[in-house]
Design a protein around this motif. Structure first.
Motif, PDB file in Angstrom:
ATOM      1  N   THR A 256      -2.853  22.587  29.841  1.00 28.90           N
ATOM      2  CA  THR A 256      -3.649  21.607  29.088  1.00 28.90           C
ATOM      3  C   THR A 256      -5.005  22.211  28.732  1.00 28.90           C
ATOM      4  O   THR A 256      -5.482  22.047  27.607  1.00 28.90           O
ATOM      5  CB  THR A 256      -3.799  20.270  29.853  1.00 28.90           C
ATOM      6  OG1 THR A 256      -4.237  20.541  31.182  1.00 28.90           O
ATOM      7  CG2 THR A 256      -2.489  19.512  29.908  1.00 28.90           C
TER       8      THR A 256
ATOM      9  N   TRP B  92       3.751  19.019  23.990  1.00 30.45           N
ATOM     10  CA  TRP B  92       4.045  17.588  23.734  1.00 30.45           C
ATOM     11  C   TRP B  92       5.493  17.281  24.136  1.00 30.45           C
ATOM     12  O   TRP B  92       5.778  16.288  24.767  1.00 30.45           O
ATOM     13  CB  TRP B  92       3.912  17.191  22.266  1.00 30.45           C
ATOM     14  CG  TRP B  92       2.641  17.369  21.507  1.00 30.45           C
ATOM     15  CD1 TRP B  92       2.529  17.297  20.138  1.00 30.45           C
ATOM     16  CD2 TRP B  92       1.304  17.601  21.971  1.00 30.45           C
ATOM     17  NE1 TRP B  92       1.221  17.489  19.751  1.00 30.45           N
ATOM     18  CE2 TRP B  92       0.461  17.683  20.832  1.00 30.45           C
ATOM     19  CE3 TRP B  92       0.739  17.783  23.234  1.00 30.45           C
ATOM     20  CZ2 TRP B  92      -0.909  17.918  20.935  1.00 30.45           C
ATOM     21  CZ3 TRP B  92      -0.633  18.023  23.326  1.00 30.45           C
ATOM     22  CH2 TRP B  92      -1.429  18.087  22.202  1.00 30.45           C
TER      23      TRP B  92
ATOM     24  N   ALA C  11       6.029  17.334  27.775  1.00 31.50           N
ATOM     25  CA  ALA C  11       5.388  16.154  28.373  1.00 31.50           C
ATOM     26  C   ALA C  11       6.248  14.908  28.225  1.00 31.50           C
ATOM     27  O   ALA C  11       6.177  13.989  29.040  1.00 31.50           O
ATOM     28  CB  ALA C  11       4.019  15.920  27.747  1.00 31.50           C
ATOM     29  N   SER C  12       7.087  14.875  27.176  1.00 24.27           N
ATOM     30  CA  SER C  12       7.916  13.680  26.972  1.00 24.27           C
ATOM     31  C   SER C  12       9.022  13.592  28.025  1.00 24.27           C
ATOM     32  O   SER C  12       9.636  12.548  28.206  1.00 24.27           O
ATOM     33  CB  SER C  12       8.512  13.664  25.561  1.00 24.27           C
ATOM     34  OG  SER C  12       9.587  14.579  25.447  1.00 24.27           O
ATOM     35  N   ASN C  13       9.295  14.692  28.738  1.00 29.09           N
ATOM     36  CA  ASN C  13      10.326  14.679  29.785  1.00 29.09           C
ATOM     37  C   ASN C  13       9.773  14.905  31.187  1.00 29.09           C
ATOM     38  O   ASN C  13      10.508  14.784  32.149  1.00 29.09           O
ATOM     39  CB  ASN C  13      11.369  15.766  29.531  1.00 29.09           C
ATOM     40  CG  ASN C  13      11.923  15.707  28.129  1.00 29.09           C
ATOM     41  OD1 ASN C  13      12.339  14.653  27.676  1.00 29.09           O
ATOM     42  ND2 ASN C  13      11.895  16.808  27.424  1.00 29.09           N
TER      43      ASN C  13
ATOM     44  N   GLY D 141       2.824  14.116  31.352  1.00 30.70           N
ATOM     45  CA  GLY D 141       2.669  13.068  30.342  1.00 30.70           C
ATOM     46  C   GLY D 141       1.251  12.559  30.101  1.00 30.70           C
ATOM     47  O   GLY D 141       0.715  12.735  29.002  1.00 30.70           O
TER      48      GLY D 141
ATOM     49  N   THR E 239      -1.069  13.287  26.794  1.00 29.19           N
ATOM     50  CA  THR E 239      -1.376  12.149  25.923  1.00 29.19           C
ATOM     51  C   THR E 239      -2.881  12.065  25.673  1.00 29.19           C
ATOM     52  O   THR E 239      -3.328  11.890  24.532  1.00 29.19           O
ATOM     53  CB  THR E 239      -0.870  10.839  26.573  1.00 29.19           C
ATOM     54  OG1 THR E 239       0.534  10.971  26.804  1.00 29.19           O
ATOM     55  CG2 THR E 239      -1.112   9.650  25.674  1.00 29.19           C
TER      56      THR E 239
ATOM     57  N   GLU F 248      -3.917  15.018  23.445  1.00 29.37           N
ATOM     58  CA  GLU F 248      -3.500  14.807  22.062  1.00 29.37           C
ATOM     59  C   GLU F 248      -4.449  13.833  21.361  1.00 29.37           C
ATOM     60  O   GLU F 248      -4.799  14.026  20.197  1.00 29.37           O
ATOM     61  CB  GLU F 248      -2.062  14.270  22.024  1.00 29.37           C
ATOM     62  CG  GLU F 248      -1.484  14.256  20.619  1.00 29.37           C
ATOM     63  CD  GLU F 248      -0.138  13.538  20.522  1.00 29.37           C
ATOM     64  OE1 GLU F 248       0.208  12.759  21.426  1.00 29.37           O
ATOM     65  OE2 GLU F 248       0.559  13.754  19.518  1.00 29.37           O
TER      66      GLU F 248
ATOM     67  N   ARG G 193      14.254  11.945  18.323  1.00 31.90           N
ATOM     68  CA  ARG G 193      13.820  12.518  19.615  1.00 31.90           C
ATOM     69  C   ARG G 193      14.798  13.601  20.072  1.00 31.90           C
ATOM     70  O   ARG G 193      14.391  14.644  20.576  1.00 31.90           O
ATOM     71  CB  ARG G 193      13.750  11.430  20.695  1.00 31.90           C
ATOM     72  CG  ARG G 193      12.711  10.384  20.418  1.00 31.90           C
ATOM     73  CD  ARG G 193      12.746   9.301  21.496  1.00 31.90           C
ATOM     74  NE  ARG G 193      11.833   9.584  22.579  1.00 31.90           N
ATOM     75  CZ  ARG G 193      10.546   9.253  22.555  1.00 31.90           C
ATOM     76  NH1 ARG G 193      10.043   8.644  21.516  1.00 31.90           N
ATOM     77  NH2 ARG G 193       9.773   9.538  23.563  1.00 31.90           N
TER      78      ARG G 193
ATOM     79  N   LEU H 154       5.997  10.362  19.863  1.00 31.56           N
ATOM     80  CA  LEU H 154       6.749  10.953  20.969  1.00 31.56           C
ATOM     81  C   LEU H 154       6.223  10.519  22.334  1.00 31.56           C
ATOM     82  O   LEU H 154       6.993  10.183  23.224  1.00 31.56           O
ATOM     83  CB  LEU H 154       6.697  12.482  20.844  1.00 31.56           C
ATOM     84  CG  LEU H 154       7.532  13.293  21.834  1.00 31.56           C
ATOM     85  CD1 LEU H 154       9.017  13.037  21.623  1.00 31.56           C
ATOM     86  CD2 LEU H 154       7.233  14.784  21.688  1.00 31.56           C
ATOM     87  N   LEU H 155       4.900  10.543  22.513  1.00 32.92           N
ATOM     88  CA  LEU H 155       4.332  10.281  23.841  1.00 32.92           C
ATOM     89  C   LEU H 155       3.812   8.858  24.005  1.00 32.92           C
ATOM     90  O   LEU H 155       3.680   8.374  25.117  1.00 32.92           O
ATOM     91  CB  LEU H 155       3.196  11.269  24.136  1.00 32.92           C
ATOM     92  CG  LEU H 155       3.591  12.752  24.187  1.00 32.92           C
ATOM     93  CD1 LEU H 155       2.380  13.603  24.523  1.00 32.92           C
ATOM     94  CD2 LEU H 155       4.689  12.979  25.211  1.00 32.92           C
ATOM     95  N   THR H 156       3.470   8.222  22.881  1.00 33.99           N
ATOM     96  CA  THR H 156       2.922   6.869  22.979  1.00 33.99           C
ATOM     97  C   THR H 156       3.546   6.015  21.882  1.00 33.99           C
ATOM     98  O   THR H 156       4.073   6.541  20.910  1.00 33.99           O
ATOM     99  CB  THR H 156       1.386   6.879  22.760  1.00 33.99           C
ATOM    100  OG1 THR H 156       1.096   7.654  21.586  1.00 33.99           O
ATOM    101  CG2 THR H 156       0.663   7.479  23.947  1.00 33.99           C
TER     102      THR H 156
END
Lengths: 199, 199
Positions: A67, A114, A117-119, A124, A128, A131, B108, B174-176
């Motif tokens: 990050t 990203w 982070a979705s998994n 996450g 977020t 971003e 996704r 994707l994240l939010t």
């Protein structure tokens, strides 16, 4: 800083800063090239020519390193875009410059982060938040580059949609060189955005 | 097909087809939820309630399963979008419908596959070819939904840029949950795209 002392050796804090910077740049390169799964702290330390221990001194966890890396490179990118006389170079349109932000190694690295982070729950919330920060800064730059007046209704959404398009063009460039098609889309959208902002 | 024979059991080929379909749908669900790394053939077979052997009978390799899955769901999506009287439902704009294509589980899953393909050589060429096919089909649907005339210079690039924007909006989701912002962007760009197509 960057000063060199009388014996010709860089002071300790400068060396530490240089190591940190090398780690951050290597992290972005590794993430763009190998993805999240292939980018461990060991891989990045090796790429940066730094011991694993030194890497962990700067960044205790893998999440810290990546990050911080995406944030650092995004900041460098903002600085570069703001500095030279703040004007537009003649050869590149404002839309073209904004789209360029999404086609280099930084976007590839950010995209890997990203998607990971979705998994991955431990990644996450940090990604977020990151971003959101980068998104706000990019929007601010876009408004300035376009000379847009956000007090006019709809202008904010025009600029947002343009940045969404730029993000989509970055994604289209992931597997193949999409530059010829992209140049035609950018030329057409430059004119659409100019008309929309003048309405 | 779907016929049931006199003894009440589905014929063998129908059962085989149903198994295949369940595997494809499970593959998309797993890919969207767990990403490429977390989606093995074993995980998908379990999700589909099928033995690992049966899964491998239908799809000899992991790459076969996942590229077939994304293609199958993309085709189902195209069919659904084309079928009901081919007209637009009153409540959703053409731009809104196109953007919807990029915010569900199919996008996704496809995103996970594109990103994995950028780092995994054995996946790259297949996913590139798949992306090109889906891209052409989506463009064709977009031209039809918008009633756009591609013989007019610039119209092709207007439609392409709009689909790039839709892809970027998918990524932003994707994240939010980005739906409130997205609705405002879609409303503004619906009007900009209408103007651009009427120029």
């Amino acid at each position: 800083m960057g000063a060199v002392n009388v014996r010709g050796a860089a002071p300790k804090q400068d060396r530490s800063r240089a190591t940190r910077q090398r780690l951050l740049e290597s992290a972005v390169t590794c993430l763009a090239e190998h993805g999240w799964t292939g980018s461990t702290v060991t891989v990045v330390a090796e790429h940066a020519g730094v011991s694993r221990g030194a890497a962990q001194h700067h960044f205790p966890t893998r999440e810290d390193l990546f990050t911080a890396a995406v944030e650092y490179v995004a900041e460098e990118r903002s600085k570069a875009l703001r500095s030279p006389a703040r004007g537009l170079p003649d050869e590149r349109s404002a839309v073209g410059m904004l789209v360029d932000l999404y086609t280099g190694p930084l976007f590839r690295a950010a995209l890997q982060l990203w998607v990971a982070a979705s998994n991955e729950p431990q990644l996450g919330p940090r990604v977020t938040a990151l971003e959101a920060r980068i998104g706000r800064e990019t929007h601010r730059m876009a408004v300035e580059l376009l000379g847009a007046d956000e007090s006019v209704p709809g202008v904010r959404e025009t600029v947002q949609g343009l940045l969404d398009m730029a993000r989509g063009l970055g994604l289209a460039n992931l597997l193949t060189d999409d530059s010829a098609r992209r140049d035609r889309v950018v030329a057409q959208w430059e004119s659409i955005v100019r008309d929309a902002l003048a309405r």
